[in-house]
Enzyme design. Structure first.
Site, PDB file in Angstrom:
ATOM      1  CD  GLU A  14      -3.400   4.152  -1.471  1.00 19.26           C
ATOM      2  OE1 GLU A  14      -3.165   5.672  -1.557  1.00 19.26           O
ATOM      3  OE2 GLU A  14      -3.175   3.765  -0.374  1.00 19.26           O
ATOM      4  CG  ASN A  66      -6.270   1.187   3.201  1.00 17.92           C
ATOM      5  OD1 ASN A  66      -6.034   2.364   2.779  1.00 17.92           O
ATOM      6  ND2 ASN A  66      -6.699   0.911   4.224  1.00 17.92           N
ATOM      7  CD  GLU A  87      -2.462   1.231   2.746  1.00 23.90           C
ATOM      8  OE1 GLU A  87      -3.038   2.470   3.078  1.00 23.90           O
ATOM      9  OE2 GLU A  87      -2.484   0.110   3.499  1.00 23.90           O
ATOM     10  CG  ASP A 136       0.256   6.723  -1.033  1.00 25.11           C
ATOM     11  OD1 ASP A 136      -0.829   7.661  -1.435  1.00 25.11           O
ATOM     12  OD2 ASP A 136       1.303   7.640  -0.557  1.00 25.11           O
TER      13      ASP A 136
END
Length: 245
Positions: free
Chosen positions: A133, A130, A61, A65
């Site tokens: 990502e 979440n 994640e 991101d």
């Protein structure tokens, strides 16, 4: 990374189903299924590898991101040549807001892949963003930046990024209220406190005062949500003044 390696064929019926579901979702052939399995593994399973390191989506994640942010930043830089740093930062924040990422995850129905020891009701809405990502992070490890770029362009930029619409969207009511108060020399205060009442789940209330007068209150399951709720009410109370200031 060696992208000329042979695709690892699934060995079990479960892996085979996962492989073809992923292929349909990604529009390319996944190579290392374990990257994607990890992207959909919740920490509640408490899985670890041979060295004791946890196996779950949280590190992926973080990686996803950063990659998502860089691809969106590059797109906005090219498409908004007159936008300064502040404008570009604000626009990127709107695109990758938690609200948008959760919607992306829901639209792709990524929750169907998640392995967890808790029910869907318990994990909360943010899991949708979440794991989106985390999926981007898994794609990067599996196939590299170019595949990530194409996936983000197809799944995020093309269907969701409308610059004119985003320009008029408020990404943070709290930030807007603070900016307005500072600009107009008003004294403001966000007072938060636990307000669980008879409910078992923790709740927070936030009271906003401006120039000593209580203007609005918000209550939710997190301090941040309660602040946004209260700030949104302040915004609609002073909308004309804020818009014209």
């Amino acid at each position: 990374m060696n992208f000329l390696r042979k695709i690892v064929r699934p060995k079990t019926k479960e892996d085979e189903d996962f492989y073809y579901d992923l292929k349909d979702l990604l529009n390319f052939k996944p190579v290392v299924l374990n990257h994607y399995k990890k992207a959909f593994t919740h920490r509640s399973l408490k899985m670890t590898d041979k060295t004791g390191k946890p196996i779950n989506y949280e590190r992926l994640e973080f990686l996803g991101d950063a990659i998502l942010g860089s691809v969106i930043a590059s797109y906005l830089y090219k498409e908004s040549p007159k936008g300064d740093e502040g404008y570009l930062t604000q626009m990127r924040s709107k695109v990758v807001s938690r609200e948008n990422l959760n919607k992306l995850g829901k639209d792709l129905d990524l929750i169907r892949f998640v392995r967890s020891n808790v029910s869907r009701d318990q994990v909360g809405d943010n899991i949708h963003g979440n794991i989106f990502e985390a999926l981007v992070g898994a794609i990067y490890l599996d196939r590299g930046y170019n595949y990530c770029h194409q996936f983000i362009y197809d799944q995020v930029i093309t269907p969701y990024v409308d610059i004119e619409r985003l320009e008029g969207k408020i990404s943070s009511y709290k930030g807007l209220i603070i900016e307005w108060c500072q600009k107009t020399k008003k004294k403001y205060n966000f007072e938060s406190y636990e307000d669980t009442g008879n409910q078992t789940k923790k709740h927070f209330s936030v009271r906003i005062t401006i120039d000593g007068q209580k203007i609005a209150k918000g209550r939710s399951t997190s301090k941040k949500k309660a602040e946004e709720m209260a700030a949104k009410r302040v915004y609609f109370t002073f909308q004309n003044q804020i818009t014209n200031s």
